[in-house]
Design a protein around this motif. Structure first.
Motif, PDB file in Angstrom:
ATOM      1  N   VAL A 277       1.962  -6.818  22.930  1.00  0.00           N
ATOM      2  CA  VAL A 277       0.995  -5.858  22.396  1.00  0.00           C
ATOM      3  C   VAL A 277      -0.025  -6.611  21.555  1.00  0.00           C
ATOM      4  O   VAL A 277       0.304  -7.581  20.860  1.00  0.00           O
ATOM      5  CB  VAL A 277       1.705  -4.750  21.577  1.00  0.00           C
ATOM      6  N   ILE A 278      -1.280  -6.173  21.623  1.00  0.00           N
ATOM      7  CA  ILE A 278      -2.378  -6.841  20.927  1.00  0.00           C
ATOM      8  C   ILE A 278      -3.178  -5.838  20.103  1.00  0.00           C
ATOM      9  O   ILE A 278      -2.902  -4.642  20.118  1.00  0.00           O
ATOM     10  CB  ILE A 278      -3.310  -7.561  21.925  1.00  0.00           C
ATOM     11  N   ASP A 279      -4.187  -6.348  19.424  1.00  0.00           N
ATOM     12  CA  ASP A 279      -5.186  -5.577  18.676  1.00  0.00           C
ATOM     13  C   ASP A 279      -4.564  -4.676  17.618  1.00  0.00           C
ATOM     14  O   ASP A 279      -4.448  -3.461  17.784  1.00  0.00           O
ATOM     15  CB  ASP A 279      -6.066  -4.758  19.616  1.00  0.00           C
ATOM     16  N   PHE A 280      -4.217  -5.288  16.493  1.00  0.00           N
ATOM     17  CA  PHE A 280      -3.677  -4.559  15.353  1.00  0.00           C
ATOM     18  C   PHE A 280      -4.766  -4.232  14.341  1.00  0.00           C
ATOM     19  O   PHE A 280      -4.496  -4.067  13.154  1.00  0.00           O
ATOM     20  CB  PHE A 280      -2.558  -5.373  14.695  1.00  0.00           C
ATOM     21  N   GLY A 281      -5.999  -4.125  14.813  1.00  0.00           N
ATOM     22  CA  GLY A 281      -7.127  -3.881  13.914  1.00  0.00           C
ATOM     23  C   GLY A 281      -7.085  -2.555  13.193  1.00  0.00           C
ATOM     24  O   GLY A 281      -7.730  -2.396  12.148  1.00  0.00           O
ATOM     25  N   ASP A 282      -6.337  -1.579  13.723  1.00  0.00           N
ATOM     26  CA  ASP A 282      -6.236  -0.264  13.080  1.00  0.00           C
ATOM     27  C   ASP A 282      -4.911  -0.066  12.358  1.00  0.00           C
ATOM     28  O   ASP A 282      -4.579   1.057  11.964  1.00  0.00           O
ATOM     29  CB  ASP A 282      -6.405   0.852  14.123  1.00  0.00           C
ATOM     30  N   VAL A 283      -4.141  -1.126  12.192  1.00  0.00           N
ATOM     31  CA  VAL A 283      -2.790  -0.993  11.633  1.00  0.00           C
ATOM     32  C   VAL A 283      -2.836  -0.440  10.206  1.00  0.00           C
ATOM     33  O   VAL A 283      -3.774  -0.695   9.448  1.00  0.00           O
ATOM     34  CB  VAL A 283      -2.068  -2.361  11.662  1.00  0.00           C
ATOM     35  N   TYR A 284      -1.821   0.334   9.876  1.00  0.00           N
ATOM     36  CA  TYR A 284      -1.680   0.838   8.505  1.00  0.00           C
ATOM     37  C   TYR A 284      -0.220   1.176   8.251  1.00  0.00           C
ATOM     38  O   TYR A 284       0.604   1.187   9.167  1.00  0.00           O
ATOM     39  CB  TYR A 284      -2.581   2.052   8.249  1.00  0.00           C
ATOM     40  N   TYR A 285       0.085   1.440   7.002  1.00  0.00           N
ATOM     41  CA  TYR A 285       1.440   1.804   6.601  1.00  0.00           C
ATOM     42  C   TYR A 285       1.512   3.322   6.566  1.00  0.00           C
ATOM     43  O   TYR A 285       0.786   3.981   5.819  1.00  0.00           O
ATOM     44  CB  TYR A 285       1.749   1.231   5.221  1.00  0.00           C
ATOM     45  N   GLY A 286       2.361   3.884   7.417  1.00  0.00           N
ATOM     46  CA  GLY A 286       2.418   5.336   7.512  1.00  0.00           C
ATOM     47  C   GLY A 286       3.635   5.797   8.279  1.00  0.00           C
ATOM     48  O   GLY A 286       4.697   5.173   8.217  1.00  0.00           O
ATOM     49  N   HIS A 287       3.480   6.870   9.038  1.00  0.00           N
ATOM     50  CA  HIS A 287       4.589   7.456   9.781  1.00  0.00           C
ATOM     51  C   HIS A 287       4.579   6.939  11.217  1.00  0.00           C
ATOM     52  O   HIS A 287       3.620   7.184  11.960  1.00  0.00           O
ATOM     53  CB  HIS A 287       4.489   8.982   9.788  1.00  0.00           C
ATOM     54  N   PRO A 288       5.627   6.226  11.650  1.00  0.00           N
ATOM     55  CA  PRO A 288       5.669   5.657  13.008  1.00  0.00           C
ATOM     56  C   PRO A 288       5.581   6.689  14.123  1.00  0.00           C
ATOM     57  O   PRO A 288       5.303   6.335  15.267  1.00  0.00           O
ATOM     58  CB  PRO A 288       7.021   4.926  13.038  1.00  0.00           C
TER      59      PRO A 288
ATOM     60  N   ASP B  10       0.823  -1.209   0.000  1.00  0.00           N
ATOM     61  CA  ASP B  10       0.000   0.000   0.000  1.00  0.00           C
ATOM     62  C   ASP B  10       0.857   1.260   0.000  1.00  0.00           C
ATOM     63  O   ASP B  10       1.990   1.257   0.484  1.00  0.00           O
ATOM     64  CB  ASP B  10      -0.901   0.041   1.240  1.00  0.00           C
ATOM     65  N   ALA B  11       0.299   2.322  -0.520  1.00  0.00           N
ATOM     66  CA  ALA B  11       0.923   3.634  -0.379  1.00  0.00           C
ATOM     67  C   ALA B  11       0.775   4.085   1.072  1.00  0.00           C
ATOM     68  O   ALA B  11      -0.137   3.656   1.784  1.00  0.00           O
ATOM     69  CB  ALA B  11       0.257   4.638  -1.308  1.00  0.00           C
ATOM     70  N   ALA B  12       1.687   4.931   1.526  1.00  0.00           N
ATOM     71  CA  ALA B  12       1.630   5.417   2.909  1.00  0.00           C
ATOM     72  C   ALA B  12       0.373   6.262   3.112  1.00  0.00           C
ATOM     73  O   ALA B  12      -0.009   7.060   2.253  1.00  0.00           O
ATOM     74  CB  ALA B  12       2.872   6.236   3.233  1.00  0.00           C
ATOM     75  N   VAL B  13      -0.257   6.080   4.258  1.00  0.00           N
ATOM     76  CA  VAL B  13      -1.449   6.842   4.612  1.00  0.00           C
ATOM     77  C   VAL B  13      -1.064   8.275   4.959  1.00  0.00           C
ATOM     78  O   VAL B  13      -0.065   8.516   5.651  1.00  0.00           O
ATOM     79  CB  VAL B  13      -2.176   6.181   5.797  1.00  0.00           C
ATOM     80  N   ASN B  14      -1.842   9.214   4.487  1.00  0.00           N
ATOM     81  CA  ASN B  14      -1.686  10.617   4.855  1.00  0.00           C
ATOM     82  C   ASN B  14      -2.486  10.843   6.140  1.00  0.00           C
ATOM     83  O   ASN B  14      -3.718  10.855   6.112  1.00  0.00           O
ATOM     84  CB  ASN B  14      -2.197  11.514   3.726  1.00  0.00           C
TER      85      ASN B  14
END
Length: 315
Positions: free
Chosen positions: A216-227, A144-148
Motif C-alpha cells: 500500500v502506498i500514499d499515506f498523504g492523508d493519514v491521521y489518528y482516528g477511527h480505523p 495528536d488527539a483523535a480526529v473527529n
C-alpha cells in the motif's frame, strides 16, 4: 480531477544535487509523475533501485507531512509492505530544498491497481492487506488527539457547499446536510479504539504484480482516528466499478478478512458511514467545472441505497 497545488518543477541537475549526498546515482528518470493532486513525485531509477522523490508545496501543512513520514516509519517497523524511507544518519525529515519540504523512499515493486481491473480476487486481497494494517494501527503512539470524522467531513462539505448545492438534487443535498447535522454515531466513535487511518484506501493506492498484491502506498492523508474509516472507504472503492455500478460480491469478499475489526458494527451504522464517506470524497473532489459533468462521486450517494439490505454477517 485537477491538481490542488502546482507541481514542483525541478531540473535533473537539481535532483542530482539532492540524491548524491544519499550515495545514490541516477541511471534514468527525473520526470515528474502525473499521479497526485498535492505532492509532486519524481520517480528515479538509481544504481541501488527505484526511488521516489516526493515534494510538497512550500506552504503545505508541515505537521501533516510529518504524520505521513511517521506512519511510513511505524508500519515499516511492524513489517508491513509500505515504501521504505531513505534517511541520512540522524537528519530530521522532511528535508527542504529551496523551501520545498520533501523526502525520498524506495519504491515497492508493482503497479497501481486500475478500477477496470477490479475483481473478487483483488477485493479480497485488498481486504486482507487492510486487515494486516489494522491489526497494528492501534499500537501507534500518537502525539495528536483523535480526529473527529464528523467534524472533518462537515468542514470539507461547508467549504464546497455552494458548488455541491448546484451539482446535487435538492433531496440528496438535504439528506447530506441532515446526515452531518445529526452526527448519529459520534459517541460510538469517541468511545471506540483509535489507530492510524490511511484515509485514502482505494485501488490506485495498492500495488499489484502478476497475481500478487504487493503493498500500500500514499499515506498523504493519514491521521489518528477511527480505523473503521478505512474499512468503509475500501468497501466502497473496491466494489464500485468503472461504470459506477456496485458489485455486491466484491463488497462481501473485501469485508471477509475484516470481520474481526467490524464485530461491533451494525448494518445501519455501516450504511451510515458509507454515506458519510461519500460526502467526504465528493466534497474533496468536486470542482466548479463539474457542476454539469460527471464527477464519479456525484453518483455515490446511491451506493447507500444499493447496500440497504446488506448484512455484515452475510459477508
Amino acid at each position: 480531477m485537477s491538481r490542488i497545488f502546482s507541481k514542483v518543477e525541478l531540473t535533473i541537475n537539481q535532483i542530482e544535487d539532492i540524491v548524491t549526498p544519499l550515495n545514490l546515482s541516477i541511471k534514468e528518470g527525473g520526470k515528474i509523475s502525473d499521479i497526485g493532486r498535492v505532492s509532486s513525485n519524481y520517480l528515479l531509477e538509481t544504481d541501488q533501485g527505484k526511488t521516489c522523490l516526493r515534494f510538497y508545496p512550500k506552504d503545505y501543512e508541515l505537521a501533516q507531512i510529518k504524520r505521513e513520514i511517521d506512519a511510513l516509519r511505524f508500519f515499516a517497523s511492524q513489517g508491513l509492505p509500505v515504501p521504505l524511507l531513505i534517511e541520512k544518519n540522524a537528519s530530521p525529515l522532511p528535508s527542504f530544498f529551496e523551501g520545498y519540504p520533501y523526502f525520498i523512499y524506495w519504491c515497492l515493486p508493482g503497479t497501481s491497481l486500475e478500477q477496470e481491473h477490479l475483481s473478487k480476487k483483488w477485493a479480497y486481497e485488498a481486504g486482507k492487506l487492510l486487515s494486516s494494517l489494522l491489526q497494528v494501527s492501534h499500537l501507534y503512539a500518537s502525539p495528536d488527539a483523535a480526529v473527529n470524522d464528523y467534524q472533518l467531513i462537515e468542514d470539507a462539505f461547508r467549504e464546497k457547499r455552494d458548488v455541491l448545492k448546484k451539482a446535487l438534487s435538492k433531496s440528496v443535498f438535504s439528506e447530506m446536510e441532515e446526515h452531518l447535522q445529526h452526527k448519529k454515531y459520534e459517541d460510538v466513535l469517541r468511545n471506540s479504539p483509535k489507530g492510524l487511518v490511511h484515509g485514502d484506501y482505494f485501488f490506485e493506492n495498492v500495488l499489484v504484480e502478476g497475481d500478487q498484491m504487493i503493498g500500500v502506498i500514499d499515506f498523504g492523508d493519514v491521521y489518528y482516528g477511527h480505523p473503521l474509516t478505512d474499512c468503509i472507504i475500501g468497501a466502497m472503492e473496491f466494489s464500485v466499478l468503472s461504470d459506477e455500478s456496485v458489485e455486491m460480491e466484491y463488497l462481501k469478499v473485501f469485508l471477509t478478512p475484516l470481520k474481526r475489526h467490524l464485530d461491533a458494527i451494525e448494518p445501519e451504522m455501516f450504511q451510515h458511514f458509507l454515506l458519510l464517506n461519500c460526502i467526504r470524497f465528493l466534497s474533496y473532489t468536486i470542482e466548479d467545472s463539474e457542476i454539469h459533468s460527471s464527477n464519479s462521486y456525484l453518483k455515490r450517494p446511491e451506493f447507500k441505497s444499493e447496500v440497504r439490505h446488506f448484512s455484515l454477517q452475510s459477508s
